[in-house]
Motif scaffolding. Sequence first.
Motif, short mmCIF file in Angstrom:
data_model
loop_
_atom_site.label_atom_id
_atom_site.label_comp_id
_atom_site.label_asym_id
_atom_site.label_seq_id
_atom_site.Cartn_x
_atom_site.Cartn_y
_atom_site.Cartn_z
N HIS A 96 -7.28 -6.38 3.72
CA HIS A 96 -6.12 -6.22 4.58
C HIS A 96 -4.80 -6.35 3.81
O HIS A 96 -3.86 -5.62 4.05
CB HIS A 96 -6.18 -7.22 5.72
CG HIS A 96 -4.99 -7.15 6.62
ND1 HIS A 96 -4.75 -6.07 7.43
CD2 HIS A 96 -3.97 -8.01 6.81
CE1 HIS A 96 -3.62 -6.27 8.10
NE2 HIS A 96 -3.14 -7.44 7.75
N ARG A 97 -4.73 -7.30 2.89
CA ARG A 97 -3.49 -7.47 2.12
C ARG A 97 -3.16 -6.22 1.34
O ARG A 97 -2.01 -5.87 1.19
CB ARG A 97 -3.62 -8.67 1.17
CG ARG A 97 -3.62 -9.99 1.88
CD ARG A 97 -3.75 -11.09 0.89
NE ARG A 97 -4.93 -10.84 0.06
CZ ARG A 97 -5.69 -11.76 -0.44
NH1 ARG A 97 -5.43 -13.01 -0.23
NH2 ARG A 97 -6.74 -11.46 -1.16
N ASP A 98 -4.17 -5.52 0.82
CA ASP A 98 -3.93 -4.27 0.10
C ASP A 98 -3.26 -3.25 1.00
O ASP A 98 -2.32 -2.58 0.60
CB ASP A 98 -5.23 -3.70 -0.46
CG ASP A 98 -5.81 -4.55 -1.57
OD1 ASP A 98 -5.14 -5.50 -2.02
OD2 ASP A 98 -6.95 -4.26 -1.98
N SER A 99 -3.74 -3.12 2.23
CA SER A 99 -3.17 -2.13 3.13
C SER A 99 -1.77 -2.53 3.57
O SER A 99 -0.93 -1.68 3.81
CB SER A 99 -4.08 -1.90 4.34
OG SER A 99 -4.21 -3.08 5.10
N VAL A 100 -1.48 -3.83 3.65
CA VAL A 100 -0.15 -4.29 4.01
C VAL A 100 0.86 -3.85 2.94
O VAL A 100 1.99 -3.50 3.25
CB VAL A 100 -0.13 -5.83 4.19
CG1 VAL A 100 1.28 -6.35 4.28
CG2 VAL A 100 -0.94 -6.22 5.41
N ASP A 101 0.47 -3.87 1.70
CA ASP A 101 1.36 -3.49 0.60
C ASP A 101 1.28 -2.01 0.24
O ASP A 101 1.79 -1.60 -0.79
CB ASP A 101 1.06 -4.34 -0.64
CG ASP A 101 1.83 -5.65 -0.63
OD1 ASP A 101 2.93 -5.70 -0.06
OD2 ASP A 101 1.32 -6.62 -1.21
N GLU A 103 2.80 0.62 1.32
CA GLU A 103 4.12 1.24 1.14
C GLU A 103 4.76 0.78 -0.17
O GLU A 103 5.34 1.59 -0.90
CB GLU A 103 5.04 0.90 2.31
CG GLU A 103 6.37 1.60 2.23
CD GLU A 103 7.26 1.31 3.43
OE1 GLU A 103 8.49 1.38 3.26
OE2 GLU A 103 6.74 1.01 4.52
N ALA A 104 4.62 -0.49 -0.49
CA ALA A 104 5.17 -1.02 -1.75
C ALA A 104 4.46 -0.38 -2.94
O ALA A 104 5.10 -0.04 -3.94
CB ALA A 104 5.06 -2.53 -1.80
N VAL A 105 3.16 -0.19 -2.84
CA VAL A 105 2.39 0.45 -3.92
C VAL A 105 2.86 1.90 -4.10
O VAL A 105 3.07 2.35 -5.23
CB VAL A 105 0.87 0.39 -3.65
CG1 VAL A 105 0.10 1.25 -4.64
CG2 VAL A 105 0.38 -1.04 -3.70
N ALA A 106 3.05 2.62 -3.00
CA ALA A 106 3.53 4.00 -3.08
C ALA A 106 4.90 4.05 -3.73
O ALA A 106 5.19 4.92 -4.56
CB ALA A 106 3.55 4.63 -1.69
N THR A 107 5.76 3.11 -3.37
CA THR A 107 7.10 3.03 -3.95
C THR A 107 7.02 2.74 -5.44
O THR A 107 7.73 3.35 -6.24
CB THR A 107 7.93 1.95 -3.23
OG1 THR A 107 8.02 2.29 -1.85
CG2 THR A 107 9.32 1.83 -3.82
N LEU A 108 6.16 1.80 -5.82
CA LEU A 108 5.97 1.47 -7.23
C LEU A 108 5.48 2.69 -8.01
O LEU A 108 5.98 2.99 -9.09
CB LEU A 108 4.99 0.31 -7.37
CG LEU A 108 4.54 -0.07 -8.79
CD1 LEU A 108 5.72 -0.41 -9.68
CD2 LEU A 108 3.56 -1.23 -8.72
N CYS A 109 4.51 3.40 -7.45
CA CYS A 109 3.97 4.58 -8.14
C CYS A 109 5.03 5.67 -8.29
O CYS A 109 5.12 6.30 -9.35
CB CYS A 109 2.76 5.13 -7.39
SG CYS A 109 1.34 4.02 -7.46
#
Length: 161
Positions: A96-101, A103-109
């Motif tokens: 669940h924590r992965d899915s919460v982040d 948007e942040a992961v997409a922004t980082l990429c």
Amino acid sequence: MLELMELLRADPEDQGLRTAALLRRSHPFDKELQIAGLVHRLGRLLRLSDESVTVGVAAESIRPLLGERVARLVRLQSPRHRPTSEHGGHGGHGGHRDSVDAEAVATLCQARDSAAAAGLDAGVLEDWQPLLELVAAGSCRVAPSGKALDPLGAPRGSRRR
């Protein structure tokens, strides 16, 4: 912290520095995201051969110093480690924590990929040491609104609304 700074100085392309600078401009209140951008290349700098091992080792090596979220963002920015669905992704990596982040992961990429552009003035690594120390000390807390509080003030050249 000194060892981390030395390792970051070893990045001949300064891609981590440029990624962090882009994230500072686009997400000035998310200090952990900025730091994840700064350190996302640690696996390559550690000169490990297998990409999946490189990202995992990098994430685990920074977790004790920079915290769970920064480590998770570093791990998930690799295509092999991104969640496969919005309800949990790969088992055993945070669910669940992965899915919460996500948007942040997409922004980082996106910032990581844009950082390869020539001509970006990213400043100097030493400017990031106070923020690295702040995140390492656990002083970068998330406000109820979901935005990280900004104890260092606005980044240089930014305007607050």
